[in-house]
Enzyme design. Structure first.
Site, short mmCIF file in Angstrom:
data_model
loop_
_atom_site.label_atom_id
_atom_site.label_comp_id
_atom_site.label_asym_id
_atom_site.label_seq_id
_atom_site.Cartn_x
_atom_site.Cartn_y
_atom_site.Cartn_z
CG ASP A 105 -1.84 -1.15 1.30
OD1 ASP A 105 -2.16 -1.69 0.22
OD2 ASP A 105 -2.27 -1.51 2.41
N1 URA Z 1 -1.35 -6.05 3.59
C1 URA Z 1 -1.78 -4.78 3.72
O1 URA Z 1 -2.81 -4.53 4.33
N2 URA Z 1 -1.06 -3.81 3.16
C2 URA Z 1 0.09 -4.02 2.50
O2 URA Z 1 0.72 -3.08 2.02
C3 URA Z 1 0.54 -5.35 2.37
C4 URA Z 1 -0.19 -6.35 2.93
#
Ligand code: URA
Length: 242
Positions: A105
């Site tokens: 993310d």
């Molecule tokens: N899970 C998440 O919630 N965010 C990420 O960036 C990676 C795995």
């Protein structure tokens, strides 16, 4: 397999297709000791000797990198509004045509793999291959033994989606807890949604490993480096604690 000389040179990050004609002259590119006649000349990367400014160039088309992704960048090759992780690459590395093998993310940090090898990326990402991704998380709220059991049984997300059995290893438990999460799949916001399904909130998330490949501690946020041949394979091995 024969390829064009300009492709050979761009695959090696030495120039761009557009600048290749000038580069070939200015850098004195030779094929088997003779000056290269044109960018469209066909060469065999296995058997022909290509020299640039007198140095032999050994051809390699597939590239594999790890990056320590900082928060604030999206894991994409382009985005209309946001800075992407490719904006962190220098000009030469950008020419390799890398893309992220898996996503983090925008606000997440840590190990991001970049490659131009579609098959390898597919194997890293595909849930059917079950490559284990390890995340370090800081959570608002107390992580409990029930949460650990729920992870191992397979969490049902708030929208009804059922996750595969996963491992939650609590490091510190308190008003604010820390833990490691091991997943064999990568649904959208998966770790955050799994923790939300336990009634808690992820405040910080960093991927620390993909398979047995650990994020290199020597890489500050935003830095990247090529993987060694062993590291490219180690992605498909389990981390020692699994
Ligand atoms: N899970 C998440 O919630 N965010 C990420 O960036 C990676 C795995």
């Amino acid at each position: 397999m024969l390829i064009r000389l300009d492709k050979f040179l761009t695959d090696m990050g030495l120039t761009t297709r557009r600048q290749a004609p000038r580069f070939i002259k200015s850098a004195g590119v030779t094929i088997n000791g003779r000056p290269a006649p044109s960018p469209s000349e066909k060469v065999d990367p296995e058997t022909d000797v290509i020299e640039v400014s007198g140095s032999k160039v050994v051809y390699k088309s597939k590239r594999y990198y790890m990056m320590n992704k900082p928060a604030g960048f999206v894991s994409a090759t382009e985005d209309r509004y946001e800075k992407t992780v490719l904006n962190l690459l220098d000009e030469q590395t950008r020419r390799f045509g890398l893309f992220p093998a898996g996503r983090l993310d925008k606000d997440s940090e840590g190990l991001l793999l970049l490659t131009n090898d579609g098959d390898w990326a597919h194997r890293v990402i595909s849930p059917s291959k079950g490559v284990v991704k390890t995340y370090y998380i800081e959570v608002e709220g107390l992580l409990t033994e029930e949460d650990v059991s729920a992870f191992s049984e397979g969490i049902t997300l708030k929208d009804g989606l059922v996750c595969r059995p996963a491992k939650l290893k609590v490091l510190t438990a308190g008003v604010r807890s820390t833990a490691l999460v091991y997943l064999r799949e990568g649904k959208y916001h998966q770790v955050k949604r799994m923790i939300a399904a336990c009634g808690k909130h992820v405040e910080y998330l960093k991927r620390t490993a993909v398979g047995a490949l650990q994020l290199d501690d020597a890489l500050p946020g935003g830095a990247y480096r090529p993987l060694t041949e062993d590291e490219v394979k180690s992605v498909f091995e389990n981390p020692p604690e699994i």
